[in-house]
Design a protein around this motif. Structure first.
Motif, mmCIF file in Angstrom:
data_model
loop_
_atom_site.group_PDB
_atom_site.id
_atom_site.type_symbol
_atom_site.label_atom_id
_atom_site.label_comp_id
_atom_site.label_asym_id
_atom_site.label_seq_id
_atom_site.Cartn_x
_atom_site.Cartn_y
_atom_site.Cartn_z
ATOM 1 N N ALA A 183 33.187 -0.678 -45.000
ATOM 2 C CA ALA A 183 33.662 -1.074 -46.329
ATOM 3 C C ALA A 183 34.129 0.141 -47.109
ATOM 4 C CB ALA A 183 32.566 -1.806 -47.090
ATOM 5 N N HIS A 184 35.268 0.012 -47.763
ATOM 6 C CA HIS A 184 35.754 0.993 -48.729
ATOM 7 C C HIS A 184 35.617 0.342 -50.106
ATOM 8 C CE1 HIS A 184 37.612 2.613 -45.111
ATOM 9 N NE2 HIS A 184 37.903 3.720 -45.773
ATOM 10 N N LEU A 185 34.625 0.803 -50.891
ATOM 11 C CA LEU A 185 34.297 0.120 -52.133
ATOM 12 C C LEU A 185 34.052 1.100 -53.272
ATOM 13 C CD1 LEU A 185 31.716 -2.421 -50.679
ATOM 14 C CD2 LEU A 185 34.011 -2.994 -51.484
ATOM 15 N N LYS A 186 34.687 0.859 -54.403
ATOM 16 C CA LYS A 186 34.339 1.589 -55.623
ATOM 17 C C LYS A 186 33.084 0.956 -56.188
ATOM 18 C CE LYS A 186 34.776 4.397 -59.031
ATOM 19 N NZ LYS A 186 33.304 4.345 -59.123
ATOM 20 N N THR A 187 32.173 1.787 -56.677
ATOM 21 C CA THR A 187 30.956 1.282 -57.298
ATOM 22 C C THR A 187 31.053 1.420 -58.805
ATOM 23 O OG1 THR A 187 29.878 3.448 -57.139
ATOM 24 C CG2 THR A 187 29.577 1.921 -55.295
ATOM 25 N N GLY A 188 30.279 0.619 -59.500
ATOM 26 C CA GLY A 188 30.208 0.705 -60.952
ATOM 27 C C GLY A 188 28.795 0.466 -61.408
ATOM 28 N N SER A 189 28.288 1.330 -62.273
ATOM 29 C CA SER A 189 26.935 1.124 -62.780
ATOM 30 C C SER A 189 26.794 1.734 -64.173
ATOM 31 C CB SER A 189 25.897 1.744 -61.835
ATOM 32 O OG SER A 189 26.075 3.136 -61.737
ATOM 33 N N LEU A 190 26.209 0.966 -65.036
ATOM 34 C CA LEU A 190 25.777 1.385 -66.364
ATOM 35 C C LEU A 190 24.452 0.672 -66.617
ATOM 36 C CD1 LEU A 190 29.021 0.962 -68.545
ATOM 37 C CD2 LEU A 190 27.956 3.125 -67.877
ATOM 38 N N ARG A 191 23.839 0.969 -67.754
ATOM 39 C CA ARG A 191 22.700 0.155 -68.126
ATOM 40 C C ARG A 191 23.168 -1.290 -68.250
ATOM 41 N NH1 ARG A 191 21.840 1.580 -73.375
ATOM 42 N NH2 ARG A 191 22.823 -0.372 -74.010
ATOM 43 N N ASP A 192 22.535 -2.197 -67.547
ATOM 44 C CA ASP A 192 22.833 -3.632 -67.550
ATOM 45 C C ASP A 192 24.090 -4.007 -66.769
ATOM 46 O OD1 ASP A 192 20.693 -3.641 -69.264
ATOM 47 O OD2 ASP A 192 21.867 -4.028 -71.073
ATOM 48 N N VAL A 193 24.683 -3.064 -66.007
ATOM 49 C CA VAL A 193 25.899 -3.361 -65.240
ATOM 50 C C VAL A 193 25.789 -2.796 -63.830
ATOM 51 C CG1 VAL A 193 28.411 -3.141 -65.113
ATOM 52 C CG2 VAL A 193 27.289 -3.229 -67.354
ATOM 53 N N ALA A 194 26.198 -3.592 -62.855
ATOM 54 C CA ALA A 194 26.342 -3.114 -61.479
ATOM 55 C C ALA A 194 27.511 -3.860 -60.857
ATOM 56 C CB ALA A 194 25.072 -3.341 -60.661
ATOM 57 N N GLY A 195 28.262 -3.160 -60.003
ATOM 58 C CA GLY A 195 29.389 -3.832 -59.380
ATOM 59 C C GLY A 195 29.953 -3.060 -58.215
ATOM 60 N N ILE A 196 30.737 -3.742 -57.397
ATOM 61 C CA ILE A 196 31.476 -3.143 -56.290
ATOM 62 C C ILE A 196 32.834 -3.816 -56.217
ATOM 63 C CG2 ILE A 196 29.533 -2.390 -54.852
ATOM 64 C CD1 ILE A 196 29.775 -5.028 -53.318
ATOM 65 N N VAL A 210 36.813 -4.733 -47.336
ATOM 66 C CA VAL A 210 35.803 -4.836 -46.278
ATOM 67 C C VAL A 210 36.493 -5.266 -44.987
ATOM 68 C CG1 VAL A 210 33.701 -5.999 -45.516
ATOM 69 C CG2 VAL A 210 33.994 -5.437 -47.943
ATOM 70 N N LEU A 211 36.220 -4.556 -43.893
ATOM 71 C CA LEU A 211 36.762 -4.905 -42.577
ATOM 72 C C LEU A 211 35.748 -5.780 -41.857
ATOM 73 C CD1 LEU A 211 39.029 -4.508 -40.491
ATOM 74 C CD2 LEU A 211 37.736 -2.536 -39.620
ATOM 75 N N SER A 212 36.138 -7.022 -41.564
ATOM 76 C CA SER A 212 35.197 -7.980 -40.987
ATOM 77 C C SER A 212 35.124 -7.854 -39.473
ATOM 78 C CB SER A 212 35.611 -9.408 -41.366
ATOM 79 O OG SER A 212 36.784 -9.781 -40.658
ATOM 80 N N ASN A 213 34.167 -8.561 -38.884
ATOM 81 C CA ASN A 213 33.979 -8.530 -37.435
ATOM 82 C C ASN A 213 35.181 -9.092 -36.690
ATOM 83 O OD1 ASN A 213 31.438 -7.445 -37.753
ATOM 84 N ND2 ASN A 213 30.391 -9.433 -37.675
ATOM 85 N N SER A 214 35.941 -9.950 -37.352
ATOM 86 C CA SER A 214 37.107 -10.548 -36.702
ATOM 87 C C SER A 214 38.323 -9.626 -36.745
ATOM 88 C CB SER A 214 37.450 -11.877 -37.382
ATOM 89 O OG SER A 214 37.877 -11.643 -38.713
ATOM 90 N N GLY A 215 38.190 -8.482 -37.432
ATOM 91 C CA GLY A 215 39.305 -7.560 -37.550
ATOM 92 C C GLY A 215 40.167 -7.801 -38.767
ATOM 93 N N ARG A 216 39.795 -8.826 -39.573
ATOM 94 C CA ARG A 216 40.540 -9.073 -40.805
ATOM 95 C C ARG A 216 39.945 -8.237 -41.931
ATOM 96 N NH1 ARG A 216 39.586 -14.435 -39.358
ATOM 97 N NH2 ARG A 216 38.328 -14.763 -41.229
ATOM 98 N N ARG A 217 40.822 -7.810 -42.825
ATOM 99 C CA ARG A 217 40.341 -7.075 -43.985
ATOM 100 C C ARG A 217 40.305 -8.008 -45.183
ATOM 101 N NH1 ARG A 217 39.515 -1.678 -43.861
ATOM 102 N NH2 ARG A 217 41.131 -1.364 -42.281
ATOM 103 N N HIS A 218 39.251 -7.854 -45.999
ATOM 104 C CA HIS A 218 39.058 -8.714 -47.159
ATOM 105 C C HIS A 218 39.013 -7.883 -48.435
ATOM 106 C CE1 HIS A 218 37.930 -12.312 -44.751
ATOM 107 N NE2 HIS A 218 37.453 -11.403 -43.909
ATOM 108 N N VAL A 219 39.542 -8.446 -49.498
ATOM 109 C CA VAL A 219 39.334 -7.912 -50.840
ATOM 110 C C VAL A 219 38.012 -8.471 -51.345
ATOM 111 C CG1 VAL A 219 40.142 -7.946 -53.235
ATOM 112 C CG2 VAL A 219 41.778 -7.661 -51.363
ATOM 113 N N LEU A 220 37.165 -7.594 -51.873
ATOM 114 C CA LEU A 220 35.860 -8.015 -52.391
ATOM 115 C C LEU A 220 35.655 -7.425 -53.777
ATOM 116 C CD1 LEU A 220 32.917 -9.058 -52.311
ATOM 117 C CD2 LEU A 220 32.320 -7.000 -51.012
ATOM 118 N N VAL A 221 35.311 -8.270 -54.730
ATOM 119 C CA VAL A 221 34.949 -7.828 -56.080
ATOM 120 C C VAL A 221 33.694 -8.575 -56.493
ATOM 121 C CG1 VAL A 221 35.629 -7.650 -58.507
ATOM 122 C CG2 VAL A 221 37.361 -7.422 -56.707
#
Length: 490
Positions: free
Chosen positions: A433-446, A450-461
């Motif tokens: 996975a190539h993911l930007k992270t985000g964190s503050l007090r009361d906040v978390a995110g990615i 993501v490269l799946s087992n099938s070889g497809r790439r997915h956008v994840l938020v």
């Protein structure tokens, strides 16, 4: 991408997304729900979009249009816009003038340096700039060293306004001439024979007195910074406590308590330390407007800077880049935070649709800032309590970047799961996975790909806004695992 193409692409994406809920899963994977329950975070506190990057078809939509605080995921907007608007090979250029005749190593005038927003002017590069001046034959400056910071117009403010931590380097305010992040690194090296910890200081600053040692103390390392009882005052740094011997060698980066004079003190200390002579002073002033610079110091390519911003979530560099977008759009005017917000908002809207209008909506006024799919950009770094962005809008942006000409530069700038940057401790499958992270007090995110087992790439938020958000990291890891395993929800 032209504005017309961007608008067309956004319209086509929105048309596809309008019918997507009929096929996309409308509930969270069981393993994600379980992790949220263990963290005591309700499912209503998270928004998720997962879609196939190849065709843009969503596979999971959970509260996708909620306007949430994205924390450092906001850097994806800033860096994607910069890569497209300026190009991966673009560089900042810091102009330098020898303002006066040069005779026998003596500059009968002033040395002038004008900032252009370059966030990479760390100690080594400032040294190279001054070394270039010496290579031109300057040993003595009869006039002044003049620093021009007029390219940005940033209102004065309290560096600790965000969280009360004014001495944290991430809170340093942006400036068009920003040297070495306006910070100092104190390194503590135990000397058992002398019974003290030697204090190494980088960089040295003119007019600043620093305690060069602190007594060694027995016991565990623990909260060694509190044990030192440090006092960082203008022109004076003291260590009234002791340094635990068990800590070994450690470093403490600190934002200088006098940021307005930091650049001048650094330049003076470096110039004199290199053997240069200065008859005048280091002061603020205007660069010559009637002649070209003697030389320019180029930054590394933008693609390298974007990598540092996203891999390590560097707030100062992101804010410098944010203001640079406005400066490049209107080179004759000083860049302001308001102009930067307008520039970036305009770019994001052109690619993802009008704020307040979910995909498929048409006509009518834009909705207020707390409405579905709203967009509110504050400072370009995400170090803000005011920024608002939906998972759906960010997914659209990442999808368009994936289909665009700077996809490889943007994706390679993101932390890689389990390997580097802010994802080096991730428990998701190594390197998938190539993911930007985000964190503050009361906040978390990615957010990212993501490269799946099938070889497809997915956008994840995925974005969580909740007082227990920090405890929900396992839920985000579980979501990455679910995405790469291509597990359908039934």
């Amino acid at each position: 991408m032209s504005r017309a193409r961007a608008v067309l692409a956004s319209a086509l994406w929105c048309a596809a997304a309008a019918v997507a809920p009929a096929t996309a899963a409308q509930r969270l994977p069981p393993e994600v729900q379980a992790a949220l329950q263990r963290a005591r975070v309700p499912a209503t506190a998270i928004s998720v979009v997962v879609q196939d990057a190849g065709n843009g078809r969503p596979t999971l939509l959970w509260r996708p249009h909620e306007a949430l605080n994205p924390a450092s995921l906001a850097k994806l907007m800033t860096t994607a816009a910069a890569l497209e608007m300026l190009g991966p090979a673009w560089r900042w250029r810091t102009p330098v003038w020898l303002s006066g005749p040069l005779r026998d190593g003596v500059l009968e005038g002033s040395l002038v340096i004008k900032g252009s927003g370059d966030p990479t002017l760390v100690l080594e590069r400032v040294w190279l700039l001054l070394r270039r001046v010496q290579a031109l034959g300057v040993r003595e400056i009869r006039g002044d060293i003049v620093l021009d910071g007029s390219a940005f117009d940033v209102p004065d403010g309290d560096a600790g306004e965000f969280d009360g931590e004014s001495l944290r380097p991430y809170n340093v305010r942006p400036a068009s001439l920003l040297l070495n992040f306006r910070s100092v690194i104190y390194t503590f090296v135990p000397d058992a024979d002398a019974g003290v910890a030697r204090v190494l200081v980088e960089p040295p600053l003119a007019g600043t007195v620093i305690d060069r040692s602190a007594p060694l103390a027995a016991g565990p390392c623990g909260d060694w910074r509190a044990t030192l009882k440090a006092s960082f005052e203008p022109g004076r740094t003291r260590f009234a406590g002791a340094y635990p011997r068990a800590c070994g060698e450690l470093a403490w980066p600190v934002a200088d308590p006098q940021p307005a004079t930091y650049d001048a003190r650094l330049i003076e200390a470096l110039w004199r330390g290199m053997g240069g002579q200065l008859q005048g002073s280091v002061r603020a002033g205007a660069a010559p407007a009637d002649r070209p610079p003697t030389f320019e110091l180029p930054s590394p390519p933008l693609a390298e800077v974007v990598r540092d911003i996203n891999k390590f979530s560097n707030n100062m560099m992101a804010q410098q880049l944010f203001l640079t977008l406005a400066l490049q759009e209107a080179p004759g005017r000083a860049a302001t935070p308001e102009a930067a917000r307008e520039t970036l908002t305009r770019w994001v809207v052109a690619r993802t649709g009008e704020p307040g209008r979910p995909p498929g909506a048409a006509g009518g006024p834009a909705a207020p800032a707390d409405a579905a799919d709203a967009l509110l950009i504050d400072n370009g770094s995400g170090l803000s309590r005011h920024t608002r962005l939906s998972a759906q809008r960010l997914a659209r942006l990442l999808q368009q970047a994936y289909d665009g000409p700077v996809m490889s530069e943007l994706m390679s700038s993101l932390p890689v799961s389990g390997l580097d940057g802010t994802l080096r401790r991730s428990r998701a499958t190594l390197g998938r996975a190539h993911l930007k992270t985000g964190s503050l007090r009361d906040v978390a995110g990615i957010a990212g790909y993501v490269l799946s087992n099938s070889g497809r790439r997915h956008v994840l938020v995925a974005i969580i806004n909740h007082p227990q958000a920090a405890a929900a990291q396992p839920a985000l890891d579980a979501l990455v695992q679910w995405t790469l395993q291509d597990t359908p929800l039934r």
